[in-house]
Enzyme design. Structure first.
Site, PDB file in Angstrom:
ATOM      1  CG  ASP A   1      12.670   6.045   3.007  1.00  0.00           C
ATOM      2  OD1 ASP A   1      11.957   5.500   3.740  1.00  0.00           O
ATOM      3  OD2 ASP A   1      12.318   7.110   2.370  1.00  0.00           O
TER       4      ASP A   1
ATOM      5  CG  ASP B   1       9.622   6.027   0.144  1.00  0.00           C
ATOM      6  OD1 ASP B   1       9.396   5.199   0.918  1.00  0.00           O
ATOM      7  OD2 ASP B   1      10.311   7.205   0.016  1.00  0.00           O
ATOM      8  CD  GLU B   2      10.111   1.522   4.224  1.00  0.00           C
ATOM      9  OE1 GLU B   2      10.917   1.336   4.849  1.00  0.00           O
ATOM     10  OE2 GLU B   2       8.764   2.094   4.730  1.00  0.00           O
TER      11      GLU B   2
HETATM   12  P1  TTP Z   1       8.407   8.507   3.410  1.00  0.00           P
HETATM   13  O1  TTP Z   1       9.582   7.674   3.196  1.00  0.00           O
HETATM   14  O2  TTP Z   1       7.705   8.399   4.940  1.00  0.00           O
HETATM   15  O3  TTP Z   1       8.313   9.828   3.256  1.00  0.00           O
HETATM   16  P2  TTP Z   1       9.224  10.915   1.887  1.00  0.00           P
HETATM   17  O4  TTP Z   1       9.868   9.837   1.288  1.00  0.00           O
HETATM   18  O5  TTP Z   1       8.203  11.697   1.194  1.00  0.00           O
HETATM   19  O6  TTP Z   1      10.335  11.668   2.702  1.00  0.00           O
HETATM   20  P3  TTP Z   1      11.630  11.135   3.285  1.00  0.00           P
HETATM   21  O7  TTP Z   1      12.648  12.001   2.730  1.00  0.00           O
HETATM   22  O8  TTP Z   1      11.342  11.481   4.776  1.00  0.00           O
HETATM   23  O9  TTP Z   1      11.785   9.499   3.433  1.00  0.00           O
HETATM   24  O10 TTP Z   1       7.019   8.124   2.433  1.00  0.00           O
HETATM   25  C1  TTP Z   1       7.102   7.940   1.023  1.00  0.00           C
HETATM   26  C2  TTP Z   1       5.885   8.174   0.377  1.00  0.00           C
HETATM   27  O11 TTP Z   1       4.756   7.955   0.776  1.00  0.00           O
HETATM   28  C3  TTP Z   1       5.765   9.855   0.554  1.00  0.00           C
HETATM   29  O12 TTP Z   1       6.553  10.462  -0.537  1.00  0.00           O
HETATM   30  C4  TTP Z   1       4.408  10.053   0.636  1.00  0.00           C
HETATM   31  C5  TTP Z   1       3.780   8.643   0.853  1.00  0.00           C
HETATM   32  N1  TTP Z   1       3.224   9.009   2.215  1.00  0.00           N
HETATM   33  C6  TTP Z   1       1.661   9.229   2.249  1.00  0.00           C
HETATM   34  O13 TTP Z   1       0.991   9.429   1.131  1.00  0.00           O
HETATM   35  N2  TTP Z   1       1.315   9.539   3.558  1.00  0.00           N
HETATM   36  C7  TTP Z   1       1.870   9.340   4.711  1.00  0.00           C
HETATM   37  O14 TTP Z   1       1.511   9.540   5.611  1.00  0.00           O
HETATM   38  C8  TTP Z   1       3.303   9.027   4.574  1.00  0.00           C
HETATM   39  C9  TTP Z   1       4.142   8.893   5.855  1.00  0.00           C
HETATM   40  C10 TTP Z   1       4.067   8.795   3.281  1.00  0.00           C
HETATM   41 MG    MG Z   2      10.911   8.293   1.623  1.00  0.00          MG
END
Ligand code: TTP
Ligand code: MG
Length: 377
Positions: free
Chosen positions: A8, A114-115
């Site tokens: 992730d 992103d995962e």
């Molecule tokens: P996430 O992996 O949940 O968050 P992140 O990568 O920003 O942070 P982390 O380090 O905790 O993993 O989500 C990935 C991307 O998806 C995030 O950068 C933006 C998008 N996203 C949204 O647009 N809306 C949302 O509610 C979420 C949870 C994510």
């Molecule tokens: Mg993330």
């Protein structure tokens, strides 16, 4: 032996913006809707870690994020930068990261922008799997200048929880022998499938951690959680055998819009609904689909109460006109007493199609995009 990895990306959208705008490096950064000096509508997509210190996170109303940023600034903390971001760019970066993963692992399941899960069983040992994970992180850093967190475990569930365990830039290894003890002290909310409502109802019974939840027998879990209960019983003991899903197709295509002002102007609302239907139709065709059976309309009122209504047709439908008609029928009750007895103003509407198909030879679908919203006469 099964060895599964989950990757992730860290603060994904924000990290890309920091990378591409070095002047933002290290400053609190929010990617999302325009805050419009605190009057903005819509939500935060993500915040980088310095902005998270202020309490800003994904899904928060952008106006609230602005207030938190302002409060921090008044306390003498660094000012927060708000950017709208570019979803196209994030999609491209995502594609390149998946390609890097596929270079290292033969079976990859992209689980979100992103995962991804990837199968490392071929390495034959957890220490070799960890070496490979370090190489993957290094390749992403070298090629994309971004950091990722990786979890490795005996199944998808443990791997996903592990990737979140040390963020950012983490690598967490959980062997099959360690899995049950790894999960036990965690909050129940960490188990995929346990959302905020279940978390609350469990908390009322004094159940906060996975260890607490293990008091229940499979039968008690079935009573409480229905069909899902017995599988939850296995999961909280670290057992979960679902396979990686490598061929992925979107299950739905949808769009939504937050209006610049809350409104009950019917002509305006219908014209926006029509545009949303067109946008959905365009993406649905671009994804190679030409039939749908279910239409879902979402309405959010000014007070943030949010409702979704759906209708599933017995036969697949194959036209933008039918999509629009179905969407209008679902929306109508929100514009009168049936679903809106208090005459609340509407803040957001959304349209989504589901149960998608590619079965008909539907040549007229494309032509319909040329049509305009019928102006009121
Ligand atoms: P996430 O992996 O949940 O968050 P992140 O990568 O920003 O942070 P982390 O380090 O905790 O993993 O989500 C990935 C991307 O998806 C995030 O950068 C933006 C998008 N996203 C949204 O647009 N809306 C949302 O509610 C979420 C949870 C994510
Ligand atoms: Mg993330």
């Amino acid at each position: 032996m099964r060895i599964i990895g989950h990757l992730d990306m860290d603060a994904f959208f924000a990290a890309i913006e920091e990378r591409d705008h070095p002047e933002l490096k290290g400053r609190p950064l929010v990617v999302g809707a325009d805050p419009a000096g605190g009057q903005g509508r819509g939500v935060v997509s993500t915040a980088n870690y310095p902005a998270r210190v202020y309490g800003i996170h994904s899904g928060l109303p952008i106006s609230k994020a602005w207030q938190l940023a302002e409060a921090a600034r008044r306390r003498g903390r660094p000012a927060t930068v708000f950017v709208r971001g570019s979803h196209r760019k994030y999609g491209e970066v995502s594609g390149r990261i998946m390609a890097i993963l596929r270079h290292f692992a033969p079976v990859v399941e992209a689980a979100g922008i992103d995962e991804a899960y990837f199968d490392l069983s071929f390495t034959g040992a957890y220490d070799r799997a960890a070496d490979l994970a370090r190489q993957i992180k290094a390749a992403i850093l070298a090629q994309e200048r971004l950091t990722a967190s990786i979890g490795i475990g005996p199944n998808k569930m443990v791997a996903k929880i592990a990737s979140d365990f040390h963020k950012p830039n983490g690598l967490t290894l959980v062997t099959p022998e360690e899995a049950e003890a790894f999960l036990a002290p965690l909050a129940v909310r960490k188990i995929p499938g346990i959302g905020p409502k279940t978390e609350q109802s469990l908390a009322r019974l004094g159940i906060k951690t996975v260890k607490d939840l293990k008091r229940f027998t499979p039968e008690e879990l079935r009573e409480r959680f229905g069909k899902w209960g017995p599988s939850l019983y296995e999961r909280i003991r670290g057992r979960h055998d679902s396979p990686l899903v490598t061929s992925w197709e979107p299950k739905s295509v949808g769009e939504q819009e937050t209006f610049a002002q809350d409104t009950r102007d019917l002509d305006f609302i219908f014209s926006r609904l029509w545009e949303l239907c067109r946008g959905v139709w365009q993406r649905f065709l671009a994804d190679g689909f030409n039939t749908f059976r279910t239409v879902v309309v979402t309405v959010r009122f000014a007070d943030f109460d949010t409702y979704s209504r759906s209708h599933t047709r017995s036969e697949p439908a194959a036209s933008l006109r039918l999509l629009t008609v179905e969407a209008m029928k679902l929306l109508m009750p929100f514009l009168d007493r049936r679903e809106n007895p208090k005459h609340k103003l509407i803040r957001l509407i959304g349209v989504r199609v589901e149960k998608l198909g590619k079965d008909l030879d539907n040549k007229c679908a494309q032509a319909e995009l040329g049509q305009n919203y019928p102006s009121p006469s």
